[in-house]
Structure formats: C-alpha cells, structure tokens
Design a protein around this motif. Structure first.
Motif, PDB file in Angstrom:
ATOM      1  N   GLU A  87       7.912 -24.855  -8.627  1.00  0.00           N
ATOM      2  CA  GLU A  87       8.687 -24.541  -9.831  1.00  0.00           C
ATOM      3  C   GLU A  87       9.527 -25.730 -10.268  1.00  0.00           C
ATOM      4  N   GLN A  88      10.196 -26.383  -9.324  1.00  0.00           N
ATOM      5  CA  GLN A  88      11.013 -27.546  -9.657  1.00  0.00           C
ATOM      6  C   GLN A  88      10.153 -28.677 -10.217  1.00  0.00           C
ATOM      7  N   TYR A  89       8.993 -28.880  -9.603  1.00  0.00           N
ATOM      8  CA  TYR A  89       8.092 -29.945 -10.056  1.00  0.00           C
ATOM      9  C   TYR A  89       7.603 -29.647 -11.471  1.00  0.00           C
ATOM     10  N   ALA A  90       7.257 -28.380 -11.742  1.00  0.00           N
ATOM     11  CA  ALA A  90       6.767 -27.996 -13.066  1.00  0.00           C
ATOM     12  C   ALA A  90       7.859 -28.183 -14.125  1.00  0.00           C
ATOM     13  N   GLU A  91       9.096 -27.838 -13.773  1.00  0.00           N
ATOM     14  CA  GLU A  91      10.200 -28.004 -14.720  1.00  0.00           C
ATOM     15  C   GLU A  91      10.435 -29.476 -15.040  1.00  0.00           C
ATOM     16  N   LEU A  92      10.407 -30.312 -14.018  1.00  0.00           N
ATOM     17  CA  LEU A  92      10.599 -31.741 -14.227  1.00  0.00           C
ATOM     18  C   LEU A  92       9.454 -32.326 -15.053  1.00  0.00           C
ATOM     19  N   LYS A  93       8.242 -31.862 -14.778  1.00  0.00           N
ATOM     20  CA  LYS A  93       7.070 -32.352 -15.521  1.00  0.00           C
ATOM     21  C   LYS A  93       7.166 -31.973 -16.993  1.00  0.00           C
ATOM     22  N   ALA A  94       7.571 -30.731 -17.264  1.00  0.00           N
ATOM     23  CA  ALA A  94       7.707 -30.283 -18.646  1.00  0.00           C
ATOM     24  C   ALA A  94       8.767 -31.101 -19.378  1.00  0.00           C
ATOM     25  N   ASN A  95       9.843 -31.428 -18.662  1.00  0.00           N
ATOM     26  CA  ASN A  95      10.915 -32.220 -19.262  1.00  0.00           C
ATOM     27  C   ASN A  95      10.443 -33.640 -19.570  1.00  0.00           C
ATOM     28  N   LEU A  96       9.761 -34.261 -18.612  1.00  0.00           N
ATOM     29  CA  LEU A  96       9.314 -35.645 -18.790  1.00  0.00           C
ATOM     30  C   LEU A  96       8.193 -35.751 -19.815  1.00  0.00           C
ATOM     31  N   ALA A  97       7.439 -34.671 -20.002  1.00  0.00           N
ATOM     32  CA  ALA A  97       6.377 -34.689 -21.012  1.00  0.00           C
ATOM     33  C   ALA A  97       6.963 -34.659 -22.419  1.00  0.00           C
ATOM     34  N   LYS A  98       8.184 -34.135 -22.552  1.00  0.00           N
ATOM     35  CA  LYS A  98       8.789 -33.963 -23.870  1.00  0.00           C
ATOM     36  C   LYS A  98       9.831 -35.028 -24.199  1.00  0.00           C
ATOM     37  N   TYR A  99      10.566 -35.471 -23.165  1.00  0.00           N
ATOM     38  CA  TYR A  99      11.662 -36.399 -23.399  1.00  0.00           C
ATOM     39  C   TYR A  99      11.440 -37.717 -22.654  1.00  0.00           C
ATOM     40  N   ASN A 121      10.193 -41.260  -6.774  1.00  0.00           N
ATOM     41  CA  ASN A 121       8.788 -40.979  -6.448  1.00  0.00           C
ATOM     42  C   ASN A 121       8.221 -39.808  -7.243  1.00  0.00           C
ATOM     43  N   ASN A 122       9.011 -38.754  -7.422  1.00  0.00           N
ATOM     44  CA  ASN A 122       8.511 -37.595  -8.162  1.00  0.00           C
ATOM     45  C   ASN A 122       8.280 -37.924  -9.631  1.00  0.00           C
ATOM     46  N   ARG A 123       9.152 -38.719 -10.209  1.00  0.00           N
ATOM     47  CA  ARG A 123       8.965 -39.117 -11.606  1.00  0.00           C
ATOM     48  C   ARG A 123       7.702 -39.956 -11.775  1.00  0.00           C
ATOM     49  N   VAL A 124       7.469 -40.849 -10.831  1.00  0.00           N
ATOM     50  CA  VAL A 124       6.246 -41.666 -10.891  1.00  0.00           C
ATOM     51  C   VAL A 124       5.011 -40.774 -10.752  1.00  0.00           C
ATOM     52  N   ALA A 125       5.061 -39.819  -9.814  1.00  0.00           N
ATOM     53  CA  ALA A 125       3.920 -38.921  -9.606  1.00  0.00           C
ATOM     54  C   ALA A 125       3.625 -38.112 -10.865  1.00  0.00           C
ATOM     55  N   ILE A 126       4.673 -37.653 -11.548  1.00  0.00           N
ATOM     56  CA  ILE A 126       4.486 -36.868 -12.768  1.00  0.00           C
ATOM     57  C   ILE A 126       3.917 -37.724 -13.888  1.00  0.00           C
ATOM     58  N   TYR A 127       4.387 -38.955 -14.000  1.00  0.00           N
ATOM     59  CA  TYR A 127       3.817 -39.855 -15.009  1.00  0.00           C
ATOM     60  C   TYR A 127       2.329 -40.077 -14.747  1.00  0.00           C
ATOM     61  N   ARG A 128       1.957 -40.172 -13.471  1.00  0.00           N
ATOM     62  CA  ARG A 128       0.530 -40.300 -13.139  1.00  0.00           C
ATOM     63  C   ARG A 128      -0.234 -39.053 -13.608  1.00  0.00           C
ATOM     64  N   ASP A 129       0.345 -37.875 -13.330  1.00  0.00           N
ATOM     65  CA  ASP A 129      -0.280 -36.618 -13.746  1.00  0.00           C
ATOM     66  C   ASP A 129      -0.465 -36.573 -15.262  1.00  0.00           C
ATOM     67  N   LEU A 130       0.509 -37.092 -15.989  1.00  0.00           N
ATOM     68  CA  LEU A 130       0.480 -37.047 -17.451  1.00  0.00           C
ATOM     69  C   LEU A 130      -0.388 -38.150 -18.058  1.00  0.00           C
ATOM     70  N   GLY A 131      -0.878 -39.049 -17.211  1.00  0.00           N
ATOM     71  CA  GLY A 131      -1.727 -40.127 -17.716  1.00  0.00           C
ATOM     72  C   GLY A 131      -0.962 -41.261 -18.373  1.00  0.00           C
ATOM     73  N   ILE A 132       0.346 -41.324 -18.104  1.00  0.00           N
ATOM     74  CA  ILE A 132       1.167 -42.411 -18.653  1.00  0.00           C
ATOM     75  C   ILE A 132       1.018 -43.626 -17.750  1.00  0.00           C
ATOM     76  N   GLU A 133       0.750 -44.758 -18.329  1.00  0.00           N
ATOM     77  CA  GLU A 133       0.386 -45.944 -17.537  1.00  0.00           C
ATOM     78  C   GLU A 133       1.570 -46.793 -17.121  1.00  0.00           C
ATOM     79  N   GLU A 134       2.717 -46.700 -17.813  1.00  0.00           N
ATOM     80  CA  GLU A 134       3.885 -47.514 -17.472  1.00  0.00           C
ATOM     81  C   GLU A 134       5.125 -46.638 -17.363  1.00  0.00           C
ATOM     82  N   ILE A 135       6.100 -47.136 -16.594  1.00  0.00           N
ATOM     83  CA  ILE A 135       7.345 -46.382 -16.423  1.00  0.00           C
ATOM     84  C   ILE A 135       8.526 -47.346 -16.407  1.00  0.00           C
ATOM     85  N   ASP A 136       9.625 -46.901 -16.993  1.00  0.00           N
ATOM     86  CA  ASP A 136      10.849 -47.705 -17.020  1.00  0.00           C
ATOM     87  C   ASP A 136      11.363 -47.854 -15.595  1.00  0.00           C
TER      88      ASP A 136
END
Length: 323
Positions: A87-99, A121-136
């Motif tokens: 649940e926490q991972y899904a909430e963070l993923k939804a947030n990072l997908a939008k903002y 690490n979790n933010r990087v993993a979510i960006y990978r899931d979302l197909g985003i190639e770069e991260i701040d």
C-alpha cells in the motif's frame, strides 16, 4: 563504522553538564575519564559531537552536485533500502507518477563511473517501474562509512519503520561493530535498553519465520514476536512458522490470532470416575469405580470379606483371559 559504534557505546549516556563544559569537551581529544565529573562531561560531549557530525554530513549533501542522472547507472546497496508495504509503495508510486520529485536521491560515486544509491532506493525503483530514464540526484562526497552511518540512522528513526526492520538494522550493526552488547548498542543509538531488548525478541524466531517476514516485515510487531519466540523455545516450531507465514499471506489474519494459534493447549481432563453399584436386596453391597485404568471395589457391608472377594476377582480375570 565499527570503531565509531564501539566508542559511542562506551561513552553515550543521558547526563547533565554545563554549556561551558560541553564546549570544552567538544574541542578536546577523547581520553579515558578518571573521575566521575570528568566521565559525565565526556559522555554528554559524545552525544553533542554526534549531533554535530550528522549536521555536517547533511551540509555535505547540500553541497553535492545536483543533476539528472540515468537510472540505468544507479545501483542499490543491500541494507540501505527501507521496506515499504504494498500500500505504501502504491501510494508513493501514484504520487511520483503525478508530481515531480521534491527531494533528490542521494548517490555516491563508484570507481566504474556509475553510482551507488545512498538514500532514495524506493524512488529510484518506482521511476524504473514508470519507465522514467533519469532522476534528480545529488552526488555526495562522503566516505563509504559515513554514507552507511547516515543511511542507518535515517532508516532507523523513520516513522513507518517496522520493528522487524529495526531488528535487522540492529543485528547488522552488532555484527559490524565488534559484537556490541545490547546495552552498548542502546547507548550507541540513543534508545533505552528495554526498547532494544524488546526489538531483539525477533532473535528467538525460527529461521524460516524470519525469511517469511522479509516479504512483509510490518506484519509482526516485537510484542507478538516475543510470544512466538517463546513458543518456538518450547518446541512448537512448526506452529510458529505456520503462523508467521499465514500473517504474511493473509491480510485479515491478526497477530493476536497468530499468538493464540501457538499457545500450549491445556491438558485434557480425564473423564470423571464411573461408579457401579452392586445391591444385595435393598442395600448397597459394594461400589465399583474406575479411573485411569484403576478398578476399585469398596465393600459397604461384610468388609471382612475383602480378601476373599479380591481372590474371586483375580480368578474371574484369569478365566476371562484364558477364553
């Protein structure tokens, strides 16, 4: 990190000294205190030094080179990633997908030109899931042991950190810090001995139960772990493993139910003794009782014939056995 933890464990205590004393102690080289006042001053100064050190580490982060870096070149270091529930991972993923990312992830440079992830690490993993190639990100100039230390304390005091993850961190810290006792460990990390002792209740769980908990460490708290560990020590190991595995797999299964499932079952009470009455006319001649394989005959009258009746009973049993 080991030497730092050993020094911290030996010196950290909750004591009161003057501001002037603390200022002097911060500037002084650590020496073994010889008097009680000197010991108190040095122990309090150690806590002050720790706070100053963490603040300095954060300043180093702020000075790091901030830029977008390719996620394909970022590597996770075991032990630095905080375990989130689904649940926490899904909430963070939804947030990072939008903002956009508010806080950059913290990296440390590798010799091969790529980077290890120190925090995020979790933010990087979510960006990978979302197909985003770069991260701040920010590349820190910390030494590896400093990065490990900051990651440890950052995770240790995270509000959502489960008891089992705290235990995992404590255990790892003990192993890398020259076999600290629980008392030394408590002093080093600034927690009470009772709190640390409570967290180490997970030590008594079977290995299979610990493996299951790695998937969902939030499902079992230290209080329930202590009761399950006690059941394991009393020989109900399989029941404990089953209970933990069910906790991990079934969301509605509670810790209270898990503990109840491994409790020792009360001893079964033997059935009440059965009493047979032999009458002679209207009088009770004797009573025959049975309990736990024992047959008793109590003569109500003619008690003097007890030996005679005993021989009669013996003869009856022998004749029955011969049939």
């Amino acid at each position: 990190m080991a030497s730092w933890m050993k020094e911290q464990a030996a010196r950290a205590k909750n004591i009161q000294v003057t501001a002037e004393d603390k200022e002097k102690a911060l500037d002084a080289q650590p020496v073994p205190p010889r008097t009680a006042p000197g010991q108190l001053m040095q122990l309090q100064a150690t806590a002050e030094r720790q706070r100053k050190e963490i603040a300095d580490l954060k300043v180093q982060l702020d000075r790091g080179a901030r830029a977008k870096r390719p996620i394909s070149k970022l590597h996770e270091v075991p032990g630095r990633r905080r375990k989130l529930t689904a649940e926490q991972y899904a909430e963070l993923k939804a947030n990072l997908a939008k903002y956009p990312l508010v806080h950059p992830v913290i990296l440390e440079a590798r010799e091969d030109g790529e980077w290890n992830i120190n925090a995020g690490n979790n933010r990087v993993a979510i960006y990978r899931d979302l197909g985003i190639e770069e991260i701040d990100s920010i590349v820190s100039e910390m030494e590896p042991d400093q990065a490990e230390r900051l990651a440890f304390f950052s995770n240790l005091f995270a509000p959502s950190l489960s008891d089992y993850e705290k235990y995992w961190h404590f255990q790892r810290l003990q192993e890398t810090a020259d076999a600290l006792t629980q008392q030394e460990l408590a002093a080093a990390v600034g927690l009470s001995e009772s709190h640390v002792s409570k967290i180490f209740a997970f030590d008594g769980l079977p290995a299979e139960a610990k493996v299951a908990l790695e998937e969902r460490p939030d499902r079992l708290g230290a209080d329930a772990a202590a009761q399950l560990s006690r059941a394991h020590s009393e020989g109900r190991t399989r029941e404990v493993i089953n209970a933990v595995e069910r906790l991990v797999k079934e969301e509605r299964y509670t810790q209270k139910e898990a503990v109840s499932s491994v409790q020792a079952k009360p001893a079964t009470k033997p059935p009440p003794a059965e009493t047979l009455v032999v009458k002679h006319g209207k009088r009770n001649y004797c009573e025959i009782t049975t309990r736990g394989g024992v047959i008793g005959v109590r003569l109500k009258v003619e008690a003097e014939r007890a030996n005679e009746w005993a021989k009669e009973i013996q003869a009856l049993i022998e004749s029955k056995l011969k049939q």
